[in-house]
Scaffold this active site. Sequence first.
Site, PDB file in Angstrom:
ATOM      1  CD  GLU A   1      -0.296  -0.811   2.151  1.00 44.94           C
ATOM      2  OE1 GLU A   1      -0.743  -2.242   1.955  1.00 44.94           O
ATOM      3  OE2 GLU A   1      -1.372  -0.089   1.669  1.00 44.94           O
TER       4      GLU A   1
ATOM      5  NE  ARG B   1     -12.159  -0.474  -4.663  1.00 43.34           N
ATOM      6  CZ  ARG B   1     -13.031  -1.809  -4.642  1.00 43.34           C
ATOM      7  NH1 ARG B   1     -13.749  -1.871  -4.712  1.00 43.34           N
ATOM      8  NH2 ARG B   1     -12.342  -2.819  -4.603  1.00 43.34           N
TER       9      ARG B   1
END
Length: 321
Positions: A119, A197
């Site tokens: 990204e 996460r």
Amino acid sequence: MLYPLKFEPILKERLWGGTKLKDVLGKPIQSEITGESWELSGVDGDISIVAEGPLKGASLSELIQKQGKNLLGESVVERFGLDFPILIKFIDAKKDLSIQLHPNDDLAKERHNSFGKTEMWYIMDADPGAQLIVGFNKSVEKEEYVKSLEENTLLDLMNYEEVKEGDTFFINTGKIHAIGAGVMLAEIQQTSDVTYRVFDFNRRDKDGNLRELHTELALDAMDYEKKDDFKVMYPNQKNAHNQMVDSPYFKTNYLNIDKKMQVDLSTRDSFTIYMCVGGKANIDNGTGRTMLKRGETVLVPASSDSVTIETDKATLLEVSI
């Protein structure tokens, strides 16, 4: 021929979200914790819907089924089939996001039957002192990283980057990262919602539960080396294509325009996305004309030979494969 397509924003409440997407970008939200506006998505369960024009109400997946190479480009279809390969978002972080990372294509395919998630971020707005976490501040061993989790000292290993509007970051797979409180940004990424996460500041969700961590999955997906490869330095020539990112997954140019600009797309075997990050502009591909203002996104089909951008002042991110 297809006209430039705008899509309905897909709005996502997040524990860390705020109101900038409404207050600054004019998104139609009521929530006080909206963190993301998905502008262009082919993610299952969150498929974008055309917002205006003769194709209003059609889904991106329907258009791809019917138009295929005309919409995406022949080489894009050969590589990705009928899956839309890019996910476009605007993100508002009122609070710190969790510290996380994304697996590469091979791991994501093996574990989740998904693409990996490379990204990039373009900072649109930042409160004074707002920061990102990008990578480690030194190279670490896996054992040292695990110990920092056990002793709640991970933050001591993080690299902090204070940001301002216009700053741009490329986040390759495996790089530990987090968007900090007070940052609003445009995000361009591979079509994937796979996130590991690893630390969430011990926060609890609305039901009082700690959010799930992906500690074990992250261990083999993480790059433990300190690397200064994330800050994107790009030229800012007026009325020109200023290259920001040229990766295998997407190419992004920065356009700072203050007059009418003609863009030749005849040799580009790909769709083109314009994200408006400042000002406003009209996008015309000869079949249709679409007005774009800050915080809006348009998809120009691959069948377009050219596009005319009309503006007095606009800054655009131009994305293609």
